[in-house]
Design a protein around this motif. Sequence first.
Motif, PDB file in Angstrom:
ATOM      1  N   THR A  16      14.322 -11.670   4.201  1.00  0.00           N
ATOM      2  CA  THR A  16      14.065 -11.089   4.598  1.00  0.00           C
ATOM      3  C   THR A  16      14.733 -10.757   6.360  1.00  0.00           C
ATOM      4  O   THR A  16      14.518 -11.449   6.530  1.00  0.00           O
ATOM      5  CB  THR A  16      11.735 -11.236   4.746  1.00  0.00           C
ATOM      6  N   LEU A  20      11.173  -8.481  10.507  1.00  0.00           N
ATOM      7  CA  LEU A  20       9.515  -8.265   9.497  1.00  0.00           C
ATOM      8  C   LEU A  20       9.231  -9.857   9.036  1.00  0.00           C
ATOM      9  O   LEU A  20       8.218 -10.139   8.611  1.00  0.00           O
ATOM     10  CB  LEU A  20      10.771  -7.640   7.836  1.00  0.00           C
ATOM     11  N   GLU A  24       5.562 -10.192   6.447  1.00  0.00           N
ATOM     12  CA  GLU A  24       5.741  -9.657   5.557  1.00  0.00           C
ATOM     13  C   GLU A  24       6.077 -10.511   4.669  1.00  0.00           C
ATOM     14  O   GLU A  24       6.687 -11.405   4.781  1.00  0.00           O
ATOM     15  CB  GLU A  24       7.050  -8.635   4.886  1.00  0.00           C
ATOM     16  N   ASN A  28       6.196  -9.086  -1.218  1.00  0.00           N
ATOM     17  CA  ASN A  28       6.793  -8.339  -0.923  1.00  0.00           C
ATOM     18  C   ASN A  28       7.658  -7.387  -0.570  1.00  0.00           C
ATOM     19  O   ASN A  28       7.680  -6.461  -1.094  1.00  0.00           O
ATOM     20  CB  ASN A  28       5.307  -7.526   0.076  1.00  0.00           C
ATOM     21  N   TRP A  29       8.479  -8.483  -0.308  1.00  0.00           N
ATOM     22  CA  TRP A  29      10.144  -7.876   0.284  1.00  0.00           C
ATOM     23  C   TRP A  29      11.145  -8.088  -0.738  1.00  0.00           C
ATOM     24  O   TRP A  29      11.948  -7.764  -0.824  1.00  0.00           O
ATOM     25  CB  TRP A  29      10.270  -8.685   1.610  1.00  0.00           C
ATOM     26  N   GLN A 146       4.554   1.597   2.951  1.00  0.00           N
ATOM     27  CA  GLN A 146       5.240   0.037   3.885  1.00  0.00           C
ATOM     28  C   GLN A 146       5.662   0.358   4.444  1.00  0.00           C
ATOM     29  O   GLN A 146       6.637   0.320   5.551  1.00  0.00           O
ATOM     30  CB  GLN A 146       5.988  -0.635   1.833  1.00  0.00           C
ATOM     31  N   TRP A 150       6.722  -0.835   8.022  1.00  0.00           N
ATOM     32  CA  TRP A 150       7.787  -1.921   8.648  1.00  0.00           C
ATOM     33  C   TRP A 150       8.374  -0.912  10.232  1.00  0.00           C
ATOM     34  O   TRP A 150       8.865  -0.982  11.215  1.00  0.00           O
ATOM     35  CB  TRP A 150       8.546  -1.250   7.392  1.00  0.00           C
ATOM     36  N   SER A 181      -0.785  -4.350   3.855  1.00  0.00           N
ATOM     37  CA  SER A 181       0.234  -4.368   3.495  1.00  0.00           C
ATOM     38  C   SER A 181       0.325  -4.178   1.609  1.00  0.00           C
ATOM     39  O   SER A 181      -0.709  -4.625   0.699  1.00  0.00           O
ATOM     40  CB  SER A 181       1.663  -5.616   3.568  1.00  0.00           C
ATOM     41  N   GLN A 215      -2.928 -11.559   5.040  1.00  0.00           N
ATOM     42  CA  GLN A 215      -3.485 -10.216   4.901  1.00  0.00           C
ATOM     43  C   GLN A 215      -3.764  -9.970   6.119  1.00  0.00           C
ATOM     44  O   GLN A 215      -3.530  -9.231   7.268  1.00  0.00           O
ATOM     45  CB  GLN A 215      -3.609  -9.521   3.773  1.00  0.00           C
ATOM     46  N   ILE A 218      -1.954 -10.364   9.123  1.00  0.00           N
ATOM     47  CA  ILE A 218      -0.738  -8.856   9.049  1.00  0.00           C
ATOM     48  C   ILE A 218      -1.059  -7.898  10.444  1.00  0.00           C
ATOM     49  O   ILE A 218      -1.063  -7.204  10.656  1.00  0.00           O
ATOM     50  CB  ILE A 218      -0.750  -8.491   8.069  1.00  0.00           C
TER      51      ILE A 218
END
Length: 425
Positions: A16, A20, A24, A28-29, A146, A150, A181, A215, A218
């Motif tokens: 990653t 990020l 993240e 997900n990455w 997404q 970013w 995300s 989440q 984030i």
Amino acid sequence: MAENHRLMDYFTHAVTPPILAEVETQKNWLSMRQILVGMASSSRMVRWAVLAFSNLMLARGDAAWMASAQDHYKNATAEVTACEEHESQALAKPGALRTNLLATFFFLSYIDILEARIEAAHSNLKRAHTLFEYAAKDSLHTTEKQLLLWIRLLDARAVSAGGEGLFLSKDEEGLLVDQGSPDLRKDALVDVTHTADDHTPGADMEDVLFQVLYQPGIVFFQRVQSFMGRISKIDPWHRSRGTVEDETEVMALGAAIAADLRSLFDQRPPLMDFAVAGKLTPPHVSAHLAFVITRAFRTYLSNYYASKVHLHRVVYKTFPLTTEAADALEQIKILTRLIVEGLDHGDPLPVNMLWPLLMLGSEEQDLDERAWVKSQILRMEKVAGNAKITAQVLEEVQTRQDTLGARVDIRSVMHAIFNRCFAIV
């Protein structure tokens, strides 16, 4: 070319990216990385952008890597320019072209920011926002959402260096931020939940727990980024200041921002207080999960408090610290030390701690504390490309403030020392 194959192979296995890393999830990455690799195989503009990004990251992280003589960045930009012969409304229609453009703008903006090409970053971010502005919001699919999240993080970096912060308006939180995300795994080209290098018994359950617990943090951090935009837009670089009318208006805007910051704190994730206090421990969750979430939540909260300091320096520059601002500085100090204590020996702080450290250092009076802040910034050179020059700027800000007995604008010092401004990453 063999060189390009190596650059693409680097990206195919890349961890990653630093900006990020704390915002993240790993899963997900991995999913997004696979999607981007697939996009690069069918889109020249995405491929050139990925190659340019990989070349920069390799050049910064591998002393043995000789930067490519090819201008991948220029090639990607040329592809974008060719596409922009169409009208923006046409480009914003659902389809591969729109997604490819958003991916390309993300990589180009990331490169611009790391290379301190701020005007280019502003231009690419604005072009990305134009696509978003014209797009029917219900037509955006998970990959695009997404990418936009970013890009929004990059916009928050660029706005402090004079950018417009177009993605940071409060009106757009409901369209992008509040949903968090998206789950990209169903869009990935491979099943990344069962990759050989990270699958262990119980990993799937831990991943679900991680998504659920992570989440809300984030979302909180993305909302904090909105304040970066709102505060920056009332500084002397973004609007007129100095008249009674200007300052009266800025004071009113500052009061509204302060009230909204307090409201955001009241809406913080329920888990945040436990995590920040170090109470998220086994047997509630695994040791690894506890460490990652605890560090992330402490980072997010540090940035929240940095917004309070930022607000004071912009709106109430000539006034002593309020109790609220002084408490914010103390909280940044406490949170930073807690994060440092949890790191392995020699590891740097997360890149998203650079801004809170700059805010802390700009108001710190104790010489020993100043030295400690500077040492932490310098240790971040592994993850923050401009950590060294940020430390130089901070030291000059402190020197000038000590001499004048008044606050000094950080961006003015950047221009005085380096004849340019750069984003704090």
